[in-house]
Design a protein around this motif. Structure first.
Motif, PDB file in Angstrom:
ATOM      1  N   GLY A 179      45.578-114.432 -21.093  1.00  0.00           N
ATOM      2  CA  GLY A 179      44.494-114.239 -21.839  1.00  0.00           C
ATOM      3  C   GLY A 179      43.422-113.675 -21.400  1.00  0.00           C
ATOM      4  N   ASP A 180      43.009-113.835 -20.335  1.00  0.00           N
ATOM      5  CA  ASP A 180      41.891-113.531 -19.462  1.00  0.00           C
ATOM      6  C   ASP A 180      42.072-111.766 -19.139  1.00  0.00           C
ATOM      7  OD1 ASP A 180      40.416-115.937 -19.669  1.00  0.00           O
ATOM      8  OD2 ASP A 180      41.655-116.556 -17.849  1.00  0.00           O
ATOM      9  N   ILE A 181      43.287-111.519 -18.984  1.00  0.00           N
ATOM     10  CA  ILE A 181      43.431-110.134 -18.389  1.00  0.00           C
ATOM     11  C   ILE A 181      43.063-109.111 -19.396  1.00  0.00           C
ATOM     12  CG2 ILE A 181      45.558-108.623 -17.889  1.00  0.00           C
ATOM     13  CD1 ILE A 181      47.173-110.594 -16.739  1.00  0.00           C
ATOM     14  N   VAL A 182      42.508-108.256 -19.299  1.00  0.00           N
ATOM     15  CA  VAL A 182      41.500-107.361 -19.916  1.00  0.00           C
ATOM     16  C   VAL A 182      41.886-105.789 -19.861  1.00  0.00           C
ATOM     17  CG1 VAL A 182      39.442-108.520 -20.534  1.00  0.00           C
ATOM     18  CG2 VAL A 182      39.540-106.928 -18.433  1.00  0.00           C
ATOM     19  N   LYS A 183      42.651-105.548 -18.703  1.00  0.00           N
ATOM     20  CA  LYS A 183      42.938-104.253 -18.217  1.00  0.00           C
ATOM     21  C   LYS A 183      44.286-104.288 -17.437  1.00  0.00           C
ATOM     22  CE  LYS A 183      42.713 -99.507 -17.847  1.00  0.00           C
ATOM     23  NZ  LYS A 183      44.173 -99.131 -17.351  1.00  0.00           N
ATOM     24  N   THR A 184      45.357-103.335 -17.834  1.00  0.00           N
ATOM     25  CA  THR A 184      46.428-103.341 -16.743  1.00  0.00           C
ATOM     26  C   THR A 184      46.817-101.773 -16.423  1.00  0.00           C
ATOM     27  OG1 THR A 184      48.198-103.221 -18.657  1.00  0.00           O
ATOM     28  CG2 THR A 184      47.705-105.361 -17.561  1.00  0.00           C
ATOM     29  N   THR A 185      47.441-101.526 -15.561  1.00  0.00           N
ATOM     30  CA  THR A 185      47.934-100.261 -15.206  1.00  0.00           C
ATOM     31  C   THR A 185      49.361-100.379 -14.827  1.00  0.00           C
ATOM     32  OG1 THR A 185      45.595 -99.523 -14.448  1.00  0.00           O
ATOM     33  CG2 THR A 185      47.799 -98.034 -13.796  1.00  0.00           C
ATOM     34  N   VAL A 186      50.254 -99.589 -15.583  1.00  0.00           N
ATOM     35  CA  VAL A 186      51.643 -99.819 -15.327  1.00  0.00           C
ATOM     36  C   VAL A 186      52.024 -98.640 -14.907  1.00  0.00           C
ATOM     37  CG1 VAL A 186      53.810-100.005 -16.368  1.00  0.00           C
ATOM     38  CG2 VAL A 186      52.076-101.169 -17.367  1.00  0.00           C
ATOM     39  N   PHE A 187      52.818 -98.534 -13.730  1.00  0.00           N
ATOM     40  CA  PHE A 187      53.320 -97.606 -12.627  1.00  0.00           C
ATOM     41  C   PHE A 187      54.700 -97.572 -13.083  1.00  0.00           C
ATOM     42  CE2 PHE A 187      49.142 -98.873 -10.774  1.00  0.00           C
ATOM     43  CZ  PHE A 187      48.706 -97.822 -10.582  1.00  0.00           C
ATOM     44  N   LEU A 188      55.253 -96.302 -13.486  1.00  0.00           N
ATOM     45  CA  LEU A 188      56.850 -96.374 -13.824  1.00  0.00           C
ATOM     46  C   LEU A 188      57.361 -95.306 -13.089  1.00  0.00           C
ATOM     47  CD1 LEU A 188      57.317 -96.851 -17.607  1.00  0.00           C
ATOM     48  CD2 LEU A 188      57.741 -98.400 -15.727  1.00  0.00           C
ATOM     49  N   PRO A 246      46.012-106.453 -23.555  1.00  0.00           N
ATOM     50  CA  PRO A 246      44.940-106.036 -22.820  1.00  0.00           C
ATOM     51  C   PRO A 246      44.992-104.304 -22.912  1.00  0.00           C
ATOM     52  CG  PRO A 246      46.565-106.678 -21.032  1.00  0.00           C
ATOM     53  CD  PRO A 246      46.913-107.137 -22.620  1.00  0.00           C
ATOM     54  N   ALA A 247      43.807-103.773 -22.465  1.00  0.00           N
ATOM     55  CA  ALA A 247      43.730-102.173 -22.444  1.00  0.00           C
ATOM     56  C   ALA A 247      44.806-101.940 -21.401  1.00  0.00           C
ATOM     57  CB  ALA A 247      42.499-101.684 -22.239  1.00  0.00           C
ATOM     58  N   ARG A 248      45.441-100.709 -21.737  1.00  0.00           N
ATOM     59  CA  ARG A 248      46.496-100.336 -20.530  1.00  0.00           C
ATOM     60  C   ARG A 248      46.485 -98.781 -20.421  1.00  0.00           C
ATOM     61  NH1 ARG A 248      52.696-101.662 -22.039  1.00  0.00           N
ATOM     62  NH2 ARG A 248      52.414 -99.891 -23.291  1.00  0.00           N
ATOM     63  N   SER A 249      46.873 -98.525 -19.279  1.00  0.00           N
ATOM     64  CA  SER A 249      47.443 -97.348 -18.797  1.00  0.00           C
ATOM     65  C   SER A 249      48.754 -97.108 -18.237  1.00  0.00           C
ATOM     66  CB  SER A 249      46.334 -96.477 -17.660  1.00  0.00           C
ATOM     67  OG  SER A 249      45.197 -96.505 -18.215  1.00  0.00           O
ATOM     68  N   CYS A 250      49.629 -96.390 -18.666  1.00  0.00           N
ATOM     69  CA  CYS A 250      50.990 -96.333 -17.953  1.00  0.00           C
ATOM     70  C   CYS A 250      51.233 -94.834 -17.353  1.00  0.00           C
ATOM     71  CB  CYS A 250      51.934 -96.459 -18.998  1.00  0.00           C
ATOM     72  SG  CYS A 250      53.534 -96.590 -18.496  1.00  0.00           S
ATOM     73  N   VAL A 251      51.452 -94.703 -16.086  1.00  0.00           N
ATOM     74  CA  VAL A 251      51.666 -93.259 -15.326  1.00  0.00           C
ATOM     75  C   VAL A 251      52.982 -93.590 -14.557  1.00  0.00           C
ATOM     76  CG1 VAL A 251      49.250 -93.079 -15.425  1.00  0.00           C
ATOM     77  CG2 VAL A 251      50.372 -94.225 -13.458  1.00  0.00           C
ATOM     78  N   ALA A 271      46.226-105.245 -12.468  1.00  0.00           N
ATOM     79  CA  ALA A 271      45.366-105.850 -13.775  1.00  0.00           C
ATOM     80  C   ALA A 271      43.955-106.120 -13.088  1.00  0.00           C
ATOM     81  CB  ALA A 271      46.176-107.110 -14.177  1.00  0.00           C
ATOM     82  N   ILE A 272      43.214-106.294 -14.205  1.00  0.00           N
ATOM     83  CA  ILE A 272      41.758-106.779 -14.129  1.00  0.00           C
ATOM     84  C   ILE A 272      41.670-107.812 -15.091  1.00  0.00           C
ATOM     85  CG2 ILE A 272      39.203-106.333 -14.478  1.00  0.00           C
ATOM     86  CD1 ILE A 272      39.996-103.219 -13.795  1.00  0.00           C
ATOM     87  N   ALA A 273      41.203-109.140 -14.569  1.00  0.00           N
ATOM     88  CA  ALA A 273      41.003-110.081 -15.633  1.00  0.00           C
ATOM     89  C   ALA A 273      39.431-110.546 -15.620  1.00  0.00           C
ATOM     90  CB  ALA A 273      41.701-111.414 -15.146  1.00  0.00           C
ATOM     91  N   MET A 274      38.866-111.210 -16.811  1.00  0.00           N
ATOM     92  CA  MET A 274      37.494-111.346 -16.918  1.00  0.00           C
ATOM     93  C   MET A 274      37.371-112.787 -17.475  1.00  0.00           C
ATOM     94  SD  MET A 274      34.223-109.049 -18.000  1.00  0.00           S
ATOM     95  CE  MET A 274      34.260-109.769 -19.686  1.00  0.00           C
TER      96      MET A 274
END
Length: 120
Positions: free
Chosen positions: A64-73, A95-100, A114-117
């Protein structure tokens, strides 16, 4: 002040770094303790998200503290299958997310950082 989280690795990176209320989690890959990688994108994604959660927990954070992830596929055709697993870990207010699309450093199909806050 920085606090380094996680076991030392044989590569020049820290698994997680806490800076104030923020936690920066390095990309996790789906390797088991014996170095093996599960078959299939769903199993790999599940393991990666479990590893992120364990690392966050070690620092006193949770999903629940994770605010941003980036997924690499490795292959974007896996996007829907990754989303199916991802929803289990973030069922509400994800969380906000990018996927590349990217080549992961090992023979795996997914990596997630990930980034958590914590609220202050």
């Amino acid at each position: 002040m920085k606090r380094f989280i996680g076991e030392p690795l044989p590569v020049p990176l820290t698994p997680a770094v806490q800076c104030g209320s923020m936690l920066f989690l390095s990309g996790q890959v789906p390797t088991r303790p014996d170095g093996s990688i599960p078959e299939g994108i769903a199993a790999q994604t599940e393991l990666v998200l479990q590893k992120l959660g364990a690392l966050a927990k070690e620092a006193g954070y949770d999903y629940g503290d994770i605010v941003k992830t980036t997924v690499f596929l490795r292959d974007m055709k896996d996007f829907d299958a990754v989303n199916d697993v991802y929803r289990k870990f973030f069922p509400k207010d994800p969380p906000a997310r990018s996927c590349v699309r990217a080549e992961v450093a090992i023979a795996a199909d997914v990596e997630i950082e990930a980034i958590a806050m914590k609220d202050q």
